[in-house]
Design a protein around this motif. Structure first.
Motif, PDB file in Angstrom:
ATOM      1  N   SER B  84       0.812  -1.223   0.000  1.00 12.66           N
ATOM      2  CA  SER B  84       0.000   0.000   0.000  1.00 12.66           C
ATOM      3  C   SER B  84       0.843   1.270   0.000  1.00 12.66           C
ATOM      4  CB  SER B  84      -0.929  -0.001   1.205  1.00 12.66           C
ATOM      5  OG  SER B  84      -1.820  -1.060   1.082  1.00 12.66           O
ATOM      6  N   GLU B  85       1.942   1.259   0.739  1.00  8.78           N
ATOM      7  CA  GLU B  85       2.734   2.495   0.772  1.00  8.78           C
ATOM      8  C   GLU B  85       3.489   2.743  -0.542  1.00  8.78           C
ATOM      9  OE1 GLU B  85       6.842   1.175   3.022  1.00  8.78           O
ATOM     10  OE2 GLU B  85       5.252   2.133   4.187  1.00  8.78           O
ATOM     11  N   ARG B  86       3.601   1.722  -1.357  1.00  7.99           N
ATOM     12  CA  ARG B  86       4.264   1.906  -2.653  1.00  7.99           C
ATOM     13  C   ARG B  86       3.278   2.283  -3.754  1.00  7.99           C
ATOM     14  NH1 ARG B  86       7.990  -1.472  -0.196  1.00  7.99           N
ATOM     15  NH2 ARG B  86      10.126  -1.078  -0.887  1.00  7.99           N
ATOM     16  N   VAL B  87       2.122   1.597  -3.789  1.00  6.84           N
ATOM     17  CA  VAL B  87       1.168   1.890  -4.878  1.00  6.84           C
ATOM     18  C   VAL B  87       0.039   2.827  -4.441  1.00  6.84           C
ATOM     19  CG1 VAL B  87       1.567  -0.218  -6.197  1.00  6.84           C
ATOM     20  CG2 VAL B  87      -0.148  -0.221  -4.428  1.00  6.84           C
ATOM     21  N   GLY B  88      -0.028   3.120  -3.149  1.00  4.76           N
ATOM     22  CA  GLY B  88      -1.057   4.031  -2.669  1.00  4.76           C
ATOM     23  C   GLY B  88      -2.273   3.309  -2.126  1.00  4.76           C
ATOM     24  N   PHE B  89      -3.108   4.079  -1.446  1.00  7.17           N
ATOM     25  CA  PHE B  89      -4.308   3.510  -0.823  1.00  7.17           C
ATOM     26  C   PHE B  89      -5.520   3.767  -1.712  1.00  7.17           C
ATOM     27  CE2 PHE B  89      -1.298   4.308   2.492  1.00  7.17           C
ATOM     28  CZ  PHE B  89      -1.412   3.210   3.311  1.00  7.17           C
ATOM     29  N   VAL B  90      -6.379   2.772  -1.756  1.00  6.44           N
ATOM     30  CA  VAL B  90      -7.571   2.922  -2.585  1.00  6.44           C
ATOM     31  C   VAL B  90      -8.769   2.222  -1.932  1.00  6.44           C
ATOM     32  CG1 VAL B  90      -6.977   0.896  -3.996  1.00  6.44           C
ATOM     33  CG2 VAL B  90      -8.469   2.622  -4.944  1.00  6.44           C
ATOM     34  N   LYS B  91      -9.920   2.853  -2.090  1.00  9.19           N
ATOM     35  CA  LYS B  91     -11.153   2.225  -1.616  1.00  9.19           C
ATOM     36  C   LYS B  91     -12.052   2.027  -2.830  1.00  9.19           C
ATOM     37  CE  LYS B  91     -11.981   3.432   3.180  1.00  9.19           C
ATOM     38  NZ  LYS B  91     -12.800   4.256   4.069  1.00  9.19           N
ATOM     39  N   TYR B  92     -12.552   0.796  -2.978  1.00 12.72           N
ATOM     40  CA  TYR B  92     -13.403   0.508  -4.127  1.00 12.72           C
ATOM     41  C   TYR B  92     -14.863   0.813  -3.792  1.00 12.72           C
ATOM     42  CZ  TYR B  92      -9.302  -1.569  -6.124  1.00 12.72           C
ATOM     43  OH  TYR B  92      -8.041  -1.733  -6.608  1.00 12.72           O
ATOM     44  N   ARG B  93     -15.651   0.928  -4.831  1.00 14.12           N
ATOM     45  CA  ARG B  93     -17.071   1.244  -4.616  1.00 14.12           C
ATOM     46  C   ARG B  93     -17.824  -0.002  -4.157  1.00 14.12           C
ATOM     47  NH1 ARG B  93     -19.622   4.987  -9.012  1.00 14.12           N
ATOM     48  NH2 ARG B  93     -20.988   5.471  -7.272  1.00 14.12           N
ATOM     49  N   ALA B  94     -19.087   0.205  -3.830  1.00 15.23           N
ATOM     50  CA  ALA B  94     -19.886  -0.839  -3.178  1.00 15.23           C
ATOM     51  C   ALA B  94     -19.918  -2.158  -3.952  1.00 15.23           C
ATOM     52  CB  ALA B  94     -21.292  -0.320  -2.957  1.00 15.23           C
ATOM     53  N   ASN B  95     -19.930  -2.102  -5.302  1.00 16.46           N
ATOM     54  CA  ASN B  95     -20.050  -3.350  -6.088  1.00 16.46           C
ATOM     55  C   ASN B  95     -18.898  -4.309  -5.806  1.00 16.46           C
ATOM     56  OD1 ASN B  95     -18.312  -1.578  -7.378  1.00 16.46           O
ATOM     57  ND2 ASN B  95     -18.830  -2.270  -9.421  1.00 16.46           N
ATOM     58  N   ARG B  96     -17.680  -3.772  -5.665  1.00 15.16           N
ATOM     59  CA  ARG B  96     -16.514  -4.613  -5.379  1.00 15.16           C
ATOM     60  C   ARG B  96     -16.605  -5.194  -3.961  1.00 15.16           C
ATOM     61  NH1 ARG B  96     -13.954  -6.890  -9.464  1.00 15.16           N
ATOM     62  NH2 ARG B  96     -13.893  -5.413 -11.134  1.00 15.16           N
ATOM     63  N   ILE B 206       8.117 -11.753  -9.682  1.00 11.43           N
ATOM     64  CA  ILE B 206       7.182 -10.633  -9.925  1.00 11.43           C
ATOM     65  C   ILE B 206       7.318  -9.596  -8.810  1.00 11.43           C
ATOM     66  CG2 ILE B 206       4.751  -9.980 -10.184  1.00 11.43           C
ATOM     67  CD1 ILE B 206       4.240 -12.829 -11.260  1.00 11.43           C
ATOM     68  N   PHE B 207       7.477 -10.092  -7.578  1.00  7.33           N
ATOM     69  CA  PHE B 207       7.568  -9.205  -6.412  1.00  7.33           C
ATOM     70  C   PHE B 207       8.832  -8.343  -6.483  1.00  7.33           C
ATOM     71  CE2 PHE B 207       8.298  -8.595  -1.733  1.00  7.33           C
ATOM     72  CZ  PHE B 207       7.225  -7.737  -1.550  1.00  7.33           C
ATOM     73  N   ILE B 208       9.954  -8.957  -6.862  1.00  2.63           N
ATOM     74  CA  ILE B 208      11.208  -8.190  -6.978  1.00  2.63           C
ATOM     75  C   ILE B 208      11.069  -7.109  -8.058  1.00  2.63           C
ATOM     76  CG2 ILE B 208      13.665  -8.346  -7.671  1.00  2.63           C
ATOM     77  CD1 ILE B 208      13.654 -11.153  -6.314  1.00  2.63           C
ATOM     78  N   ARG B 209      10.462  -7.516  -9.174  1.00  5.76           N
ATOM     79  CA  ARG B 209      10.246  -6.551 -10.255  1.00  5.76           C
ATOM     80  C   ARG B 209       9.340  -5.402  -9.777  1.00  5.76           C
ATOM     81  NH1 ARG B 209       7.820  -9.062 -15.494  1.00  5.76           N
ATOM     82  NH2 ARG B 209       9.287 -10.722 -15.086  1.00  5.76           N
ATOM     83  N   PHE B 210       8.332  -5.778  -8.984  1.00 13.89           N
ATOM     84  CA  PHE B 210       7.407  -4.777  -8.442  1.00 13.89           C
ATOM     85  C   PHE B 210       8.144  -3.797  -7.530  1.00 13.89           C
ATOM     86  CE2 PHE B 210       4.901  -3.601  -4.708  1.00 13.89           C
ATOM     87  CZ  PHE B 210       3.857  -2.903  -5.291  1.00 13.89           C
ATOM     88  N   LEU B 211       9.014  -4.342  -6.643  1.00 15.28           N
ATOM     89  CA  LEU B 211       9.747  -3.482  -5.708  1.00 15.28           C
ATOM     90  C   LEU B 211      10.687  -2.530  -6.447  1.00 15.28           C
ATOM     91  CD1 LEU B 211      10.648  -5.928  -2.781  1.00 15.28           C
ATOM     92  CD2 LEU B 211       8.788  -4.286  -2.883  1.00 15.28           C
ATOM     93  N   LYS B 212      11.235  -3.021  -7.569  1.00 17.51           N
ATOM     94  CA  LYS B 212      12.120  -2.152  -8.359  1.00 17.51           C
ATOM     95  C   LYS B 212      11.312  -1.058  -9.067  1.00 17.51           C
ATOM     96  CE  LYS B 212      15.972  -5.233  -9.401  1.00 17.51           C
ATOM     97  NZ  LYS B 212      16.488  -6.180 -10.405  1.00 17.51           N
ATOM     98  N   LYS B 213      10.149  -1.456  -9.560  1.00 13.07           N
ATOM     99  CA  LYS B 213       9.319  -0.506 -10.311  1.00 13.07           C
ATOM    100  C   LYS B 213       8.726   0.572  -9.400  1.00 13.07           C
ATOM    101  CE  LYS B 213       5.674  -0.421 -13.778  1.00 13.07           C
ATOM    102  NZ  LYS B 213       4.539  -1.148 -14.354  1.00 13.07           N
ATOM    103  N   TYR B 214       8.339   0.145  -8.196  1.00 16.37           N
ATOM    104  CA  TYR B 214       7.737   1.090  -7.253  1.00 16.37           C
ATOM    105  C   TYR B 214       8.609   1.202  -6.002  1.00 16.37           C
ATOM    106  CZ  TYR B 214       3.595   0.396 -10.137  1.00 16.37           C
ATOM    107  OH  TYR B 214       2.723   0.314 -11.196  1.00 16.37           O
ATOM    108  N   PRO B 215       9.656   2.002  -6.043  1.00 14.47           N
ATOM    109  CA  PRO B 215      10.492   2.136  -4.844  1.00 14.47           C
ATOM    110  C   PRO B 215       9.733   2.867  -3.726  1.00 14.47           C
ATOM    111  CG  PRO B 215      11.223   3.634  -6.547  1.00 14.47           C
ATOM    112  CD  PRO B 215      10.137   2.821  -7.141  1.00 14.47           C
ATOM    113  N   LYS B 216      10.194   2.633  -2.504  1.00 20.43           N
ATOM    114  CA  LYS B 216       9.509   3.232  -1.348  1.00 20.43           C
ATOM    115  C   LYS B 216       9.647   4.752  -1.413  1.00 20.43           C
ATOM    116  CE  LYS B 216       9.192   2.475   3.595  1.00 20.43           C
ATOM    117  NZ  LYS B 216       9.858   1.894   4.753  1.00 20.43           N
ATOM    118  N   SER B 217       8.482   5.445  -1.363  1.00 24.83           N
ATOM    119  CA  SER B 217       8.553   6.905  -1.427  1.00 24.83           C
ATOM    120  C   SER B 217       8.996   7.467  -0.083  1.00 24.83           C
ATOM    121  CB  SER B 217       7.191   7.481  -1.798  1.00 24.83           C
ATOM    122  OG  SER B 217       6.225   6.991  -0.921  1.00 24.83           O
ATOM    123  N   VAL B 218       9.852   8.495  -0.128  1.00 20.79           N
ATOM    124  CA  VAL B 218      10.387   9.075   1.126  1.00 20.79           C
ATOM    125  C   VAL B 218       9.455  10.160   1.623  1.00 20.79           C
ATOM    126  CG1 VAL B 218      12.419  10.121   2.190  1.00 20.79           C
ATOM    127  CG2 VAL B 218      12.690   8.596   0.236  1.00 20.79           C
TER     128      VAL B 218
END
Lengths: 111, 218
Positions: B84-96, B206-218
């Motif tokens: 969540s801290e890398r890709v951000g927080f999101v809340k889906y609508r009622a249907n989800r 996939i996880f390593i690639r994800f961590l490289k693509k979305y580094p931890k924001s300071v």
């Protein structure tokens, strides 16, 4: 012939009919994302739209000025996050824009 | 209907981005690997002490699902802290939210169905007729434990890779029995260890690639 041309001219919406705040591609994308979600934070919108921090901030502030979105600052642990939500005004403006755009595109198909 | 399609596609695209971090693959692979010690613990230790065939199956399913719950809690923690801290927080609508609620209810019902199937229908009704038919057992286990729940979950949460994983695991259990038939000695759950490890490796990549693509924001 002239009557037919006038008819087409009158039935097509003019650019003034489209909300220019929404019509800008980046803002349209931001609003579309917020429209299908309940809320999202700044980082999420940034990742989805691939806009830079500064670019996204300027678009968000424009949307905030016209009260299309609500921005709330929150803390998760010690980290501040900005939660963005489409306001009621923003939702109805987006729906209005959507209807006009669909009407416009459909009228092109009919011709 | 242009607008409806576009917005639906947009919502789906956003929802599918939930599965791009590889933790789901690691979770599924770990579940398969965890089944092995569960199987041996029950089979070699607990069964010798007190249990009969009925209790064996009951405790096997019970322990398996306990491990699954523990893993899910760990997954939620990792998802909150790392993702969540890398890709951000999101809340889906009622249907989800409704779909997720339906999925949880379905999981609980399915747990009951499995307990009923293996605890009663299989042991009381099918086992006396079929006997200890290893291929039939493998097909039953493959379908009931892997393919059906994986397919339902994949359909509801729109995680398409889960169809392949479920199918792969179900086929794996059958292949294990076929090998056992030809070699003379089967190695129970060895195939699950192999499949689980492959899935975990895919997840880690996939996880390593994800961590490289979305580094931890300071």
């Amino acid at each position: 012939m002239k009557n037919n041309k006038d008819e087409i001219k009158n039935s097509l919406p003019t650019m003034d009919d489209f909300d220019k705040i929404i019509h800008e591609p980046a803002r349209l994308l931001i609003l579309s994302i917020l429209y299908v979600l309940e809320s999202a934070d700044f980082v999420f919108i940034k990742n989805q739209t691939k806009l830079t921090d500064g670019n996204l901030s300027s678009h968000l502030s424009k949307l905030e000025v016209v009260e299309f979105i609500d921005a709330q600052k929150k803390f998760i642990g010690k980290k501040p996050i900005t939660i963005l939500k489409l306001s009621q005004k923003g939702r109805s403006a987006f729906e209005k824009y959507k209807k006009k755009m669909v009407y416009f595109l459909n009228s092109l198909n009919r011709r | 209907m242009i607008e409806v399609k576009f917005l639906k596609k947009m919502e789906k695209k956003i929802w599918k981005s939930n599965f791009k971090h590889g933790l789901w693959d690691i979770l599924f692979g770990t579940i398969l690997i965890i089944l092995i010690p569960t199987h041996y613990f029950i089979g070699n230790i607990a069964l010798r002490i007190t249990m009969g065939h009925h209790s064996f199956i009951f405790w096997y399913v019970f322990l398996g699902f306990s491990c699954l719950t523990g893993l899910c809690i760990l997954f939620k923690y990792l998802s909150d802290t790392l993702i969540s801290e890398r890709v951000g927080f999101v809340k889906y609508r009622a249907n989800r939210k409704i779909i997720l609620k339906k999925m949880i209810i379905l999981c609980i019902i399915y747990l009951g169905v499995i307990l009923l199937f293996f605890g009663y229908i299989y042991t009381k009704l099918i086992y006396p007729i079929m006997g200890n038919d290893r291929f039939f057992n493998a097909i039953c286990a493959g379908l009931m434990i892997f393919l059906i729940p994986c397919s339902i979950t994949a359909y509801l949460i729109e995680f398409k890779k889960l169809y392949i994983y479920g199918l792969l695991t179900a086929i794996g259990t059958l292949v294990n029995e076929i090998f056992g038939y030809f070699i003379g000695k089967s190695y129970p759950f060895l195939i699950l260890l192999i499949i689980g490890s492959i899935i975990v490796c895919i997840g880690i990549l996939i996880f390593i690639r994800f961590l490289k693509k979305y580094p931890k924001s300071v």
